[in-house]
Write an enzyme that holds these catalytic residues in place. Structure first.
Site, short mmCIF file in Angstrom:
data_model
loop_
_atom_site.label_atom_id
_atom_site.label_comp_id
_atom_site.label_asym_id
_atom_site.label_seq_id
_atom_site.Cartn_x
_atom_site.Cartn_y
_atom_site.Cartn_z
N HIS A 48 -24.04 25.98 20.48
CA HIS A 48 -24.10 26.51 19.10
C HIS A 48 -23.41 27.43 19.17
O HIS A 48 -23.42 28.26 17.77
CB HIS A 48 -26.53 26.43 18.77
CG HIS A 48 -26.34 25.95 18.27
ND1 HIS A 48 -26.46 24.14 18.73
CD2 HIS A 48 -26.90 25.50 17.23
CE1 HIS A 48 -27.00 23.12 18.66
NE2 HIS A 48 -27.43 24.20 17.13
N HIS A 57 0.88 -1.00 -0.25
CA HIS A 57 0.02 0.12 0.04
C HIS A 57 0.65 1.09 -0.03
O HIS A 57 0.92 2.04 -0.84
CB HIS A 57 -0.57 -0.04 1.34
CG HIS A 57 -2.19 1.49 1.34
ND1 HIS A 57 -2.69 1.83 0.54
CD2 HIS A 57 -1.35 2.17 1.96
CE1 HIS A 57 -3.31 2.68 1.30
NE2 HIS A 57 -2.25 3.48 2.07
#
Length: 664
Positions: free
Chosen positions: A474, A265
């Protein structure tokens, strides 16, 4: 030997050229990933030899097919192909110097470094998600200009890693929903990851996942050329659905002892294995040399593309929409936009509206979208909160791609990547919105926007504790600082409707820098009541209020806190302190100004910075003799006025901090 057998034999040698160039380059660099290019060489060769249309002599040809190597670690596949096709910037020296400083052959494909690279890939999943934007842009451009000018495909090579990344789900779902039939994804099903076999970490039935999202799905032997070609033909026939072709491949195919193993790989094969591979492939040439017949076969692909481009140019020359088409692909005309923005700003300064800058953004977009012929907006399921859809916009749907507003759904990361793809494809100025706190969901794609120099615009609303009751989950107290840390990203936090209009003028005319607009939920007064045609926001910071005589202190604020700074200046005046107020909507733009201008704006007196966010990044502009009024931790859930008082971000706190500095 029949014709088809001859084609297959030629393609085998064409594919082996990719394999050999890859293993030689990785070996020379002592670094890289040979496995994917060697395993995918057959798929890529069939795709290019029989279907894909590009012309190396004009790498910007608008109607070329797009090829995206989503598994960007397999970059040598791209470089080898572009070298064999004859791109003039990908000669043998580039291949010999793979992964070396000063050469175009970077470890992962980088947009702008070399011709024929459609997007930067490497962070897995970004390529397939960006390609969704390209395929969507193709359909939208086609809806405006027809098959004679816009009629191409987007092809993607994606690996197991791309499909494991969460962004792939967002992208696959969006593409299926929009019926992007010109998108074809090849899944490199080699069942290998860095750690070993894929069954170590996943049991996902990928074909069923794609089918569930509305894709056309096939599975083939990735080393059977005719099966690959038949699958591509079938995918191209599926005009109403994107296609995924699962290609069962052998990673590192051609290497006798290492193929099929995770060991191939991400490491060079080694001299012994390279020699064995050459023998197995019947390749007796020295490193980096390719037989003449193989080069001829690859150049034939380029010649076919050149012929296709010539035919397209002939159609364009007589097309009634030629001027509009070319305008859509050109940079935004700043001279065309400037008068409209200047007239709009004059009205704002006169009317002095008190509106949230998210609403001011919508108002400015009415001007932008009415002036520009090709702006396309969207939101991640927050249209009414982000105020990103203007009055005459129509949604883009699978039944009608002629619209100009994209409902991205709750897919912030996928939205950002798709925006990159739309911009890279060409034909549109694009923007998209979400809450600023969710910029972290978008961050890898925003980072690639900046790295590639793609001038998209991110509309990030609800930018502080000023959003109130939704609370600390938030309230993006740290987000602005983290975005400012990204190179080549312009972050703008406007103080009022005038600065917001100027911010949009900057975003729309940016040539090679993306823009983030940080916008308030709460209403803000107009602080620029004296009109000027000049775009002061483009300076990054400017003196909003200057006292008579020499300054005692300078207050520097951004966004919603400019109002607080002005109130504090009034209090300080009552205490006898001559106070200047500087609005600093963009640190990045201010940093680009001459030092003389920076000194003139900031002055030499003590400074107080004010921003409802953490202090990181402010030190450069405040200096040692300074104070900062802002956040030191996360926010809380309460009405916005209560939060500003609770966290002591008030005019009184600013004035007190200034007086403390003056007493030193």
């Amino acid at each position: 030997m029949n014709v088809q057998t001859s084609v297959n034999a030629t393609e085998t040698r064409m594919a082996n050229a990719i394999r050999v160039l890859t293993m030689d380059a990785v070996q020379a660099a002592n670094s890289g990933h040979p496995g994917a290019p060697m395993g995918l060489a057959d798929v890529a060769t069939v795709l290019f030899n029989r279907f894909l249309n590009v012309d190396p002599a004009d790498h910007t040809w608008p109607d070329r097919d797009r090829f995206v190597m989503s598994a960007g670690h397999g970059s040598m596949l791209v470089y080898a192909i572009n070298h064999l096709l004859g791109y003039d910037d990908m000669d043998t020296q580039q291949i010999r110097n793979f992964r070396q400083l000063g050469y175009r052959t970077a470890g992962h494909p980088e947009y702008g470094h070399a011709k024929g690279i459609e997007t930067t890939t490497g962070p897995l999943g970004q390529g397939i998600a960006t390609a969704v934007g390209m395929a969507l842009a193709e359909r939208m451009h086609n809806a405006r200009f027809g098959n004679e000018l816009v009629d191409h495909y987007t092809y993607v090579l994606a690996g197991d890693g791309c499909l494991m990344e969460g962004i792939s789900h967002e992208a696959i779902d969006l593409a299926g929903h929009l019926g992007l039939g010109r998108l074809v994804v090849f899944w490199d099903d080699n069942r290998i990851t860095i750690d070993g076999s894929t069954d170590l970490s996943t049991s996902m039935d990928q074909p069923k996942r794609f089918e569930a999202a509305g894709w056309h799905v096939q599975a083939v032997d990735g080393h059977d050329n005719d099966a690959i070609a038949a699958a591509i033909e079938a995918a191209r026939a599926e005009t109403g659905r994107p296609s995924m072709i699962a290609c069962r491949t052998v990673i590192g195919k051609g290497a006798p002892n290492k193929a099929g193993s995770h060991k191939v790989h991400g490491a060079p094969l080694g001299d012994e294995e390279i020699a064995a591979t050459r023998a197995a492939l019947g390749w007796d040439l020295p490193p980096f040399e390719t037989p003449g017949d193989v080069r001829t076969a690859w150049r034939a692909v380029a010649q076919r593309g050149a012929a296709k481009r010539a035919q397209w140019q002939a159609r364009l020359a007589t097309h009634p929409k030629r001027d509009a088409f070319e305008t859509s692909l050109a940079p935004v005309d700043a001279a065309q936009l400037a008068p409209a923005i200047e007239a709009y700003k004059a009205r704002l300064s006169q009317d002095a509206p008190k509106v949230a800058t998210r609403k001011a953004s919508e108002m400015a977009l009415e001007v932008i979208n009415d002036t520009l012929p090709n702006s396309v907006g969207g939101s991640a399921d927050l249209t009414g909160s982000n105020n990103t859809r203007t009055s005459r916009m129509r949604p883009v749907t699978r039944a009608d791609y002629s619209g100009d507003y994209i409902h991205y759904g709750i897919r912030e990361h996928g939205m950002a990547a798709a925006m990159n793809g739309i911009a890279l494809h060409g034909g549109f100025f694009t923007y998209g919105g979400t809450f600023l706190a969710f910029a972290d969901y978008c961050r890898p794609a925003i980072r690639l926007s900046a790295l590639m120099g793609v001038p998209v615009a991110y509309v990030m609303t609800h930018d502080s504790i000023g959003l109130g009751e939704d609370g600390p989950t938030h309230q993006p107290v740290e987000t602005i600082a983290s975005l400012r840390a990204i190179p080549n990203l312009t972050v703008i936090r406007p103080a009022d409707a005038v600065e917001t209009a100027e911010a949009w003028q900057i975003a729309a005319t940016s040539g090679g820098t993306p823009t983030v607009l940080c916008l308030s939920r709460q209403g803000l007064p107009t602080v620029r009541t004296r009109h000027t045609d000049a775009n002061l926001t483009s300076k990054g910071a400017y003196v909003l209020r200057e006292p008579s005589g020499e300054r005692d202190v300078t207050l520097v604020a951004t966004g919603s806190e400019v109002e607080i700074a002005l109130q504090a200046a009034d209090m300080l005046a009552e205490r006898g302190a001559k106070t200047a107020v500087v609005s600093a909507p963009s640190f990045e733009l201010f940093d680009q100004q001459p030092e003389e201008y920076q000194i003139a704006v900031l002055g030499t007196s003590p400074r107080v910075g004010v921003e409802a966010a953490v202090a990181q990044g402010w030190d450069k502009w405040l200096g040692h003799d300074s104070a900062f009024i802002g956040m030191t931790g996360f926010g809380a859930s309460a009405p916005a006025p209560d939060l500003y008082r609770h966290f002591n971000i008030t005019a009184e706190a600013v004035a007190d901090a200034a007086m403390t500095l003056l007493r030193k």
